[in-house]
Scaffold this motif. Structure first.
Motif, PDB file in Angstrom:
ATOM      1  N   ARG A   1       0.965  -1.075   0.073  1.00  0.00           N
ATOM      2  CA  ARG A   1      -0.123  -0.053  -0.009  1.00  0.00           C
ATOM      3  C   ARG A   1       0.874   1.155  -0.012  1.00  0.00           C
ATOM      4  O   ARG A   1       0.516   2.001  -0.986  1.00  0.00           O
TER       5      ARG A   1
ATOM      6  N   ARG B   1       2.334   1.989  -3.471  1.00  0.00           N
ATOM      7  CA  ARG B   1       1.277   2.150  -4.278  1.00  0.00           C
ATOM      8  C   ARG B   1       1.146   3.790  -4.227  1.00  0.00           C
ATOM      9  O   ARG B   1       1.253   4.548  -4.980  1.00  0.00           O
TER      10      ARG B   1
ATOM     11  N   TYR C   1       0.756  -7.625  -6.731  1.00  0.00           N
ATOM     12  CA  TYR C   1       0.715  -8.459  -5.547  1.00  0.00           C
ATOM     13  C   TYR C   1       0.153 -10.134  -5.817  1.00  0.00           C
ATOM     14  O   TYR C   1      -0.747 -10.130  -6.433  1.00  0.00           O
TER      15      TYR C   1
ATOM     16  N   PHE D   1      -2.074  -0.982  -7.334  1.00  0.00           N
ATOM     17  CA  PHE D   1      -2.126  -2.106  -6.686  1.00  0.00           C
ATOM     18  C   PHE D   1      -2.749  -3.354  -7.594  1.00  0.00           C
ATOM     19  O   PHE D   1      -3.962  -3.244  -7.982  1.00  0.00           O
TER      20      PHE D   1
END
Lengths: 156, 327
Positions: free
Chosen positions: A47, A50, A58, B97
């Protein structure tokens, strides 16, 4: 030449010529190898990276070194970051390193963290593994380390 | 010059099946390297064979899980498979992500599968700006079936339609009933509906309501949009979806839509490239940027309006093409 463009519009307004530089993102594969299922640390780091503008892939839990190396190749990442809390670090880090080298991806920086004794960290670093981070490390420290150790030149 | 040789070397390695080279080329394309155009034009003769499947739907509908299951089915039928999974970039930090690999553990180990994650990098249509080009790379790499998984979409991020030959829209029992199915956008683009998580209550109702809406006025007489139910959790239903995909593929190819779509894509591509190079030409010129600044100043002082300014600007555009040609 002044060119103050916010990140939101950078993609649209940057002339193509310069895109190679501006669109280069640090790509990091974050993986949890082996059997331990505690991924909070990995998630916190993912996180934070990011939010530092990096692209994180991931892979989730229970990865074998083969899975990690193959994912790193296909995603063409700059960094493989492993989180290991199980004590298997002396096996897994060198294994991943060897597999990456074997597949021609020895340039990928291998880093990571977890519960790893200082002596082991030093030994792994001697073998060419990047810096490893223990509990209590600030995410800033990790970000700074990655930003200063990833070569942003275009690779061909 | 040296770099050019290195790139030719990369391309040759890609043609001989080197996964590292394919991945590196994808990175160059994704980063919009200035070598991108020449790479893609060299790959072009080897493209056009693959069949492209779009998997789209709201966030958390199980798109990645379904892609995994469908890819496994495709492998059983001996198709080589490419997967591109798109996840959003942060509009604030630019970071992303990318978590689609987590759901695809069972296929990513297979050497007949190449899976690549992409961040949208500011693109708003559900795909990244270069997703189609990366699919072209997978095409040149020899993949028969290319799955393109969009970001979790709302009702109107529909770029995927133009990029693929068959679109599967993934819903869940909680996706809402017939009224949602009446709405324009996402519900219009499906060639196949998949109600995932059908182990939960409400799946039958949703499926029949969607079907009912589809029956109100079927658009294509040659293809009746099937509404299928599946559960990736319990592991059923996706064989049927894959069969429907193959049936639709048959229809798309035999009816000429496959070719037509590539024609349209080529047209769009040329337009896009022309637009981009015009923009580069115009805004790369200092004179034009000065004029722009000046006009913007006049607008903020209330002496000019943007519409008149644009008209004036167009009549004043400076091109530096002649200068470039002599270099």
């Amino acid at each position: 030449m002044e060119r103050k463009i916010s990140k939101l519009v950078l993609r649209k307004d940057t002339p193509q010529k310069n895109c190679g530089v501006f669109n280069r993102k640090i790509k990091v594969l974050v993986a949890k190898p082996g059997l331990d299922g505690h991924d909070r640390g990995a998630k916190v780091v993912a996180r934070a990276l990011r939010d530092a503008g990096m692209e994180i892939i991931y892979t989730g839990l229970h990865q074998t070194p083969e899975m990690i190396a193959e994912a790193a190749i296909q995603e063409d990442v700059d960094v493989v970051a492993l989180s290991i809390l199980s004590g298997a670090h002396m096996t897994i880090f060198p294994k991943v390193q060897a597999l990456l080298k074997e597949k021609g991806a020895g340039h990928i920086l291998i880093s990571g963290g977890g519960i790893i004794p200082k002596e082991d960290m030093e030994e792994l670093e001697k073998k060419g593994i990047g810096k490893l981070f223990g509990p209590g490390t600030s995410t800033e420290e990790i970000i700074t380390y990655l930003k200063s150790n990833v070569n942003l030149q275009e690779r061909v | 010059m040296q770099k050019k040789e290195a790139i030719d070397n990369l391309i040759n390695r890609l043609f001989s099946g080197d996964r590292l080279a394919a991945a590196r080329i994808m990175t160059l394309i994704e980063n919009q390297s200035r070598h991108g155009a020449s790479i893609l034009s060299k790959l072009h003769p080897k493209t056009g064979r693959s069949y492209r499947l779009g998997i789209t739907g709201p966030p958390g509908a199980g798109k990645s899980s379904l892609v995994e299951k469908l890819a496994l089915e495709a492998r059983k039928s001996n198709f080589s498979v490419g997967i591109i999974a798109v996840d959003p970039s942060s509009p604030f930090s630019g970071g992303a992500f990318l978590g689609d690999r987590i759901r695809m553990q069972n296929v990513t180990q297979d050497s007949g599968v190449f899976m690549r994650s992409m961040a949208t990098r500011g693109s708003l249509g559900g795909l990244a700006r270069t997703t189609q080009e990366v699919a072209d790379v997978l095409d040149a790499f020899g993949k028969d079936l290319i799955f393109i998984e969009t970001v979790g979409v709302g009702q109107s991020e529909l770029d995927v339609v133009n990029a693929v030959d068959t679109t599967v829209v993934v819903l869940v029992p909680e996706s809402g009933g017939g009224i949602q199915a009446m709405k324009a956008g996402l519900m219009e683009i499906a060639n196949i509906f998949a109600v995932n998580k059908s182990d939960r209550p409400g799946s039958m109702e949703l499926a029949s309501e969607v079907e009912e809406v589809l029956n109100l006025n079927p658009e294509n007489k040659n293809w009746r949009v099937p509404v299928t139910r599946c559960s990736c959790l319990e592991g059923w239903g996706y064989e049927e979806i894959f069969k429907e995909i193959l049936a639709h593929r048959e229809q798309v190819i035999s009816s000429g839509i496959f070719k037509e779509k590539r024609l349209l894509q080529a047209e769009e591509k040329i337009k896009e490239l022309v637009k981009a190079s015009f923009e580069e030409e115009i805004w790369g010129n200092l004179e034009n940027r000065k004029t722009l600044k000046k006009m913007a100043g006049q607008i903020s002082e209330g002496k000019l309006d943007p519409f008149t300014a644009a008209g004036k600007f167009i009549s004043k555009i400076k091109f530096s093409a002649e200068k470039k040609g002599s270099e």
